[in-house]
Design a protein around this motif. Structure first.
Motif, PDB file in Angstrom:
ATOM      1  N   SER A   9     -46.334  38.934  39.528  1.00 35.32           N
ATOM      2  CA  SER A   9     -45.347  39.882  39.009  1.00 35.32           C
ATOM      3  C   SER A   9     -45.672  41.297  39.431  1.00 35.32           C
ATOM      4  N   CYS A  10     -46.963  41.596  39.410  1.00 33.78           N
ATOM      5  CA  CYS A  10     -47.380  42.963  39.717  1.00 33.78           C
ATOM      6  C   CYS A  10     -47.078  43.337  41.152  1.00 33.78           C
ATOM      7  N   PHE A  94     -50.190  45.326  33.820  1.00 29.86           N
ATOM      8  CA  PHE A  94     -50.049  44.204  34.762  1.00 29.86           C
ATOM      9  C   PHE A  94     -50.953  44.403  35.977  1.00 29.86           C
ATOM     10  N   LYS A  95     -51.026  45.636  36.458  1.00 27.20           N
ATOM     11  CA  LYS A  95     -51.848  45.903  37.643  1.00 27.20           C
ATOM     12  C   LYS A  95     -53.333  45.706  37.342  1.00 27.20           C
ATOM     13  N   VAL A  97     -54.619  43.796  35.062  1.00 29.68           N
ATOM     14  CA  VAL A  97     -54.854  42.357  34.902  1.00 29.68           C
ATOM     15  C   VAL A  97     -54.921  41.675  36.262  1.00 29.68           C
ATOM     16  N   SER A  98     -54.030  42.067  37.155  1.00 32.47           N
ATOM     17  CA  SER A  98     -54.027  41.445  38.491  1.00 32.47           C
ATOM     18  C   SER A  98     -55.286  41.801  39.261  1.00 32.47           C
ATOM     19  N   ASP A  99     -55.857  42.966  38.998  1.00 25.42           N
ATOM     20  CA  ASP A  99     -57.115  43.362  39.641  1.00 25.42           C
ATOM     21  C   ASP A  99     -58.323  42.677  39.011  1.00 25.42           C
ATOM     22  N   GLU A 100     -58.066  41.951  37.914  1.00 22.82           N
ATOM     23  CA  GLU A 100     -59.128  41.239  37.195  1.00 22.82           C
ATOM     24  C   GLU A 100     -60.216  42.187  36.697  1.00 22.82           C
ATOM     25  N   SER A 123     -54.181  37.920  28.288  1.00 22.15           N
ATOM     26  CA  SER A 123     -55.194  37.699  29.321  1.00 22.15           C
ATOM     27  C   SER A 123     -56.621  37.786  28.788  1.00 22.15           C
ATOM     28  N   ASN A 124     -56.762  37.825  27.445  1.00 20.48           N
ATOM     29  CA  ASN A 124     -58.103  37.907  26.842  1.00 20.48           C
ATOM     30  C   ASN A 124     -58.903  39.092  27.376  1.00 20.48           C
TER      31      ASN A 124
END
Length: 378
Positions: A9-10, A94-95, A97-100, A123-124
């Protein structure tokens, strides 16, 4: 939504850039790298709240890395600018989270924090704000992944109303707010506490539109209400305009507000109209040795003072990184356990967090603008 879907999504929706401490580049998580997400207002009208937090995070990270990192892992910052706007905050979340990222420092404003928290929760991801004071963020129990190093708005609203009624002896109070989660939340509590006191009354309860050029209509309502004071819930851009227009009308009643107004930017913009304004803010911590450590680190590389919420952000970064060290893991449950059960020495005090995520022992004081600067009211 799982991280893989969020990442997809990001890629499609994001326009904000990734900024990594030490230069702009693509952040790459590895076994020897811990990614610290830092989200907040890094541009726009409220950047004066967000940039000090980013600087605080950089200083703590540098000190940790210089000392060998966290259990051998270096810490890298991945920052995202939300301008304190909820729609940007979700993109930023979102970004990250996508970068972990491993944990998140932020967001700065309550509305933006509220918008981002469900994404982190799904996403914990542990998220800690130095400045988001809206009470339900912790007190609702909806976000067990959320922590903060500042007291909530009900506490500062209680302080503001007690000060207005018991210290200043005010009886007819106009309560004005900016209709946002933070400003209206503060105003709602102020109204509640005034009415419960039995010693004063709310003669006007009115919302204003953020970003407006002219607030003469609400100023006229304040005058017509017969108010002997104003309590305002919101941020400095609106407060500076309202108090300036009040003073231009030769209305000299006390103006009392919240920590969203306790900023040098408010004084700079409002000028002489700011003199005498009261605002709640984080309790004086200048006697804490850790305060001096953080201040000295800042002044070694910067001119001037650190700015709003710097010490709360410094403390939050310390708490997050110390929890990672103690957990000896990036496991969510272990990080949360460390935050709730083990104290860490910070500029705001030796803190740990209660079961809802609020730092134990932090609080507010009342300040007043005198000679162009906020001074604590003793």
């Amino acid at each position: 939504m799982k991280r893989s879907l969020l990442a997809l999504s990001c890629v499609l929706m994001l326009t904000v850039g990734l900024v990594v401490f030490g230069g702009e580049k693509k952040a790459e998580a590895s076994a020897k790298t811990i990614l610290l997400g830092v989200a907040g207002a890094h541009s726009g009208d409220l950047a004066s709240y967000g940039l000090p937090s980013l600087e605080a995070a950089k200083l703590v990270v540098k000190a940790v890395n210089d000392a060998g990192g966290i259990n051998g892992a270096q810490v890298v910052i991945s920052s995202q600018d939300d301008q304190c706007k909820p729609e940007f905050a979700t993109n930023a979340a979102f970004k990250l989270v996508s970068d972990e990222v491993t944990v998140v420092l932020g967001h700065i404003c309550s509305g933006a924090t509220k918008a981002a928290l469900p994404i982190y929760k799904e996403s914990n991801l542990v998220c800690m704000s130095p400045s988001a004071t809206n009470p339900p963020l912790t007190q609702s129990g909806d976000y067990p992944n959320f922590f903060r190093t500042i007291a909530s708005d009900d506490a500062q609203a209680a302080l503001a109303t007690d000060f207005a009624i018991d210290t200043l002896g005010l009886k007819k109070i106009a309560v004005i707010h900016d209709k946002g989660d933070y400003g209206k939340g503060f105003a709602d509590f102020a109204k509640l506490y005034i009415e419960k006191s039995g010693k004063a009354e709310v003669v006007l309860f009115e919302g204003v539109t953020p970003g407006a050029v002219d607030y003469s209509a609400v100023v006229q309502k304040i005058k017509a209400s017969g108010a002997d004071s104003v309590i305002f819930g919101g941020y400095h851009p609106e407060a500076s305009k309202i108090v300036s227009q009040i003073r231009k009308k030769k209305i000299t009643i006390p103006f009392i507000s919240d920590d969203g107004v306790k900023a040098q930017k408010f004084i700079n913009v409002a000028g002489e109209a700011s003199e005498g304004v009261y605002a709640t803010g984080p309790r004086d911590i200048t006697g804490n040795p850790m305060y001096k450590v953080a201040l000295d680190q800042y002044k070694a590389t910067h001119d001037g003072e650190p700015g709003a919420f710097f010490f709360e952000a410094y403390s939050a970064t310390q708490a997050l990184l110390k929890a990672l060290e103690r957990a000896d893991s990036t496991d969510y449950e272990k990080i949360v356990y460390a935050l709730r059960n083990q104290e860490v020495d910070t500029p705001v005090g030796k803190i740990k967090f209660d079961s809802k995520g609020d730092a134990i022992g932090v609080g507010f004081s009342m300040y007043q603008v005198k000679d162009g600067a906020y001074q604590e009211v003793k």
